[in-house]
Scaffold this motif. Structure first.
Motif, PDB file in Angstrom:
ATOM      1  N   GLU A  44      -2.632  49.726 -20.313  1.00  0.00           N
ATOM      2  CA  GLU A  44      -2.845  48.577 -19.430  1.00  0.00           C
ATOM      3  C   GLU A  44      -1.657  47.622 -19.472  1.00  0.00           C
ATOM      4  N   LEU A  45      -1.154  47.354 -20.669  1.00  0.00           N
ATOM      5  CA  LEU A  45      -0.011  46.449 -20.805  1.00  0.00           C
ATOM      6  C   LEU A  45       1.232  47.004 -20.129  1.00  0.00           C
ATOM      7  N   ILE A  46       1.449  48.303 -20.252  1.00  0.00           N
ATOM      8  CA  ILE A  46       2.595  48.938 -19.591  1.00  0.00           C
ATOM      9  C   ILE A  46       2.446  48.844 -18.077  1.00  0.00           C
ATOM     10  N   ALA A  47       1.259  49.142 -17.572  1.00  0.00           N
ATOM     11  CA  ALA A  47       1.031  49.092 -16.129  1.00  0.00           C
ATOM     12  C   ALA A  47       1.247  47.683 -15.597  1.00  0.00           C
ATOM     13  N   ALA A  48       0.693  46.676 -16.264  1.00  0.00           N
ATOM     14  CA  ALA A  48       0.841  45.291 -15.816  1.00  0.00           C
ATOM     15  C   ALA A  48       2.300  44.855 -15.851  1.00  0.00           C
ATOM     16  N   ASP A  49       3.011  45.219 -16.908  1.00  0.00           N
ATOM     17  CA  ASP A  49       4.413  44.832 -17.032  1.00  0.00           C
ATOM     18  C   ASP A  49       5.270  45.480 -15.948  1.00  0.00           C
ATOM     19  N   ARG A  50       5.073  46.752 -15.715  1.00  0.00           N
ATOM     20  CA  ARG A  50       5.861  47.445 -14.679  1.00  0.00           C
ATOM     21  C   ARG A  50       5.545  46.893 -13.298  1.00  0.00           C
ATOM     22  N   TYR A  51       4.291  46.509 -13.055  1.00  0.00           N
ATOM     23  CA  TYR A  51       3.912  45.898 -11.782  1.00  0.00           C
ATOM     24  C   TYR A  51       4.610  44.547 -11.613  1.00  0.00           C
ATOM     25  N   ARG A  52       4.596  43.728 -12.675  1.00  0.00           N
ATOM     26  CA  ARG A  52       5.262  42.420 -12.630  1.00  0.00           C
ATOM     27  C   ARG A  52       6.744  42.555 -12.290  1.00  0.00           C
ATOM     28  N   GLN A  53       7.364  43.594 -12.824  1.00  0.00           N
ATOM     29  CA  GLN A  53       8.794  43.806 -12.607  1.00  0.00           C
ATOM     30  C   GLN A  53       9.094  44.462 -11.256  1.00  0.00           C
ATOM     31  N   GLY A  54       8.053  44.805 -10.527  1.00  0.00           N
ATOM     32  CA  GLY A  54       8.246  45.429  -9.223  1.00  0.00           C
ATOM     33  C   GLY A  54       8.622  46.901  -9.306  1.00  0.00           C
ATOM     34  N   GLN A  55       8.431  47.516 -10.463  1.00  0.00           N
ATOM     35  CA  GLN A  55       8.789  48.919 -10.629  1.00  0.00           C
ATOM     36  C   GLN A  55       7.718  49.859 -10.092  1.00  0.00           C
ATOM     37  N   ILE A  56       6.464  49.394 -10.061  1.00  0.00           N
ATOM     38  CA  ILE A  56       5.370  50.184  -9.494  1.00  0.00           C
ATOM     39  C   ILE A  56       4.504  49.267  -8.639  1.00  0.00           C
ATOM     40  N   GLY A  57       3.771  49.851  -7.737  1.00  0.00           N
ATOM     41  CA  GLY A  57       2.878  49.080  -6.890  1.00  0.00           C
ATOM     42  C   GLY A  57       1.447  49.176  -7.372  1.00  0.00           C
ATOM     43  N   ALA A  58       0.565  48.504  -6.651  1.00  0.00           N
ATOM     44  CA  ALA A  58      -0.848  48.481  -7.020  1.00  0.00           C
ATOM     45  C   ALA A  58      -1.451  49.888  -6.999  1.00  0.00           C
ATOM     46  N   ALA A  59      -1.007  50.729  -6.067  1.00  0.00           N
ATOM     47  CA  ALA A  59      -1.539  52.092  -5.994  1.00  0.00           C
ATOM     48  C   ALA A  59      -1.217  52.881  -7.262  1.00  0.00           C
ATOM     49  N   TYR A  90      -7.008  45.014  -8.312  1.00  0.00           N
ATOM     50  CA  TYR A  90      -6.604  43.620  -8.108  1.00  0.00           C
ATOM     51  C   TYR A  90      -7.227  42.694  -9.148  1.00  0.00           C
ATOM     52  N   GLU A  91      -8.466  42.965  -9.527  1.00  0.00           N
ATOM     53  CA  GLU A  91      -9.118  42.172 -10.569  1.00  0.00           C
ATOM     54  C   GLU A  91      -8.377  42.330 -11.903  1.00  0.00           C
ATOM     55  N   PHE A  92      -7.993  43.558 -12.210  1.00  0.00           N
ATOM     56  CA  PHE A  92      -7.235  43.817 -13.433  1.00  0.00           C
ATOM     57  C   PHE A  92      -5.912  43.051 -13.412  1.00  0.00           C
ATOM     58  N   LEU A  93      -5.175  43.158 -12.304  1.00  0.00           N
ATOM     59  CA  LEU A  93      -3.878  42.479 -12.206  1.00  0.00           C
ATOM     60  C   LEU A  93      -4.041  40.966 -12.304  1.00  0.00           C
ATOM     61  N   LYS A  94      -5.090  40.446 -11.714  1.00  0.00           N
ATOM     62  CA  LYS A  94      -5.360  39.009 -11.809  1.00  0.00           C
ATOM     63  C   LYS A  94      -5.652  38.614 -13.254  1.00  0.00           C
ATOM     64  N   ARG A  95      -6.486  39.391 -13.927  1.00  0.00           N
ATOM     65  CA  ARG A  95      -6.833  39.132 -15.326  1.00  0.00           C
ATOM     66  C   ARG A  95      -5.590  39.130 -16.212  1.00  0.00           C
ATOM     67  N   GLU A  96      -4.662  40.030 -15.893  1.00  0.00           N
ATOM     68  CA  GLU A  96      -3.433  40.158 -16.690  1.00  0.00           C
ATOM     69  C   GLU A  96      -2.339  39.196 -16.239  1.00  0.00           C
ATOM     70  N   LYS A  97      -2.654  38.399 -15.213  1.00  0.00           N
ATOM     71  CA  LYS A  97      -1.667  37.476 -14.636  1.00  0.00           C
ATOM     72  C   LYS A  97      -0.400  38.234 -14.225  1.00  0.00           C
ATOM     73  N   ALA A  98      -0.619  39.386 -13.637  1.00  0.00           N
ATOM     74  CA  ALA A  98       0.493  40.251 -13.200  1.00  0.00           C
ATOM     75  C   ALA A  98       0.704  40.044 -11.708  1.00  0.00           C
ATOM     76  N   TYR A  99       1.517  39.055 -11.391  1.00  0.00           N
ATOM     77  CA  TYR A  99       1.797  38.731 -10.002  1.00  0.00           C
ATOM     78  C   TYR A  99       3.216  39.167  -9.671  1.00  0.00           C
ATOM     79  N   LEU A 100       3.383  39.621  -8.449  1.00  0.00           N
ATOM     80  CA  LEU A 100       4.736  39.942  -8.011  1.00  0.00           C
ATOM     81  C   LEU A 100       5.509  38.645  -7.829  1.00  0.00           C
ATOM     82  N   PRO A 101       6.796  38.659  -8.158  1.00  0.00           N
ATOM     83  CA  PRO A 101       7.585  37.443  -7.975  1.00  0.00           C
ATOM     84  C   PRO A 101       7.680  37.094  -6.483  1.00  0.00           C
TER      85      PRO A 101
END
Length: 87
Positions: A26-41, A56-67
């Protein structure tokens, strides 16, 4: 694919109590999403969520927002004004 991580024994013993491999994923997925390396899919596939809303709920919980910068906002406003003919 399986990935192995080497940890000192005392730390590894502390992590055994929960589902640490899932949490690390989960931490890897959230971090890579934050960095724009992977998308929500890709996050959804990595974590085998059943819906995009669960993702989207997971990303919100992890505060993983795209810049999203001030420049991004200004470009979006210009695009909307252009489409509406309100330049």
């Amino acid at each position: 694919m399986q990935i192995t991580i080497e940890l000192p024994d005392d730390i590894a013993n502390q992590l055994q109590a929960g589902d640490s491999s899932r949490r690390v994923l989960e931490l890897i997925a959230a971090d890579r999403y934050r960095q724009g390396q992977i998308g929500a899919a890709e996050v959804r596939r990595m974590l085998t969520f059943s819906s995009r809303w669960e993702t989207y709920e997971f990303l919100k919980r992890e505060k993983a927002y795209l810049p999203y910068t001030q420049d991004d906002l200004e470009q979006d406003v210009q695009s909307i004004r252009s489409v509406l003919g309100a330049e």
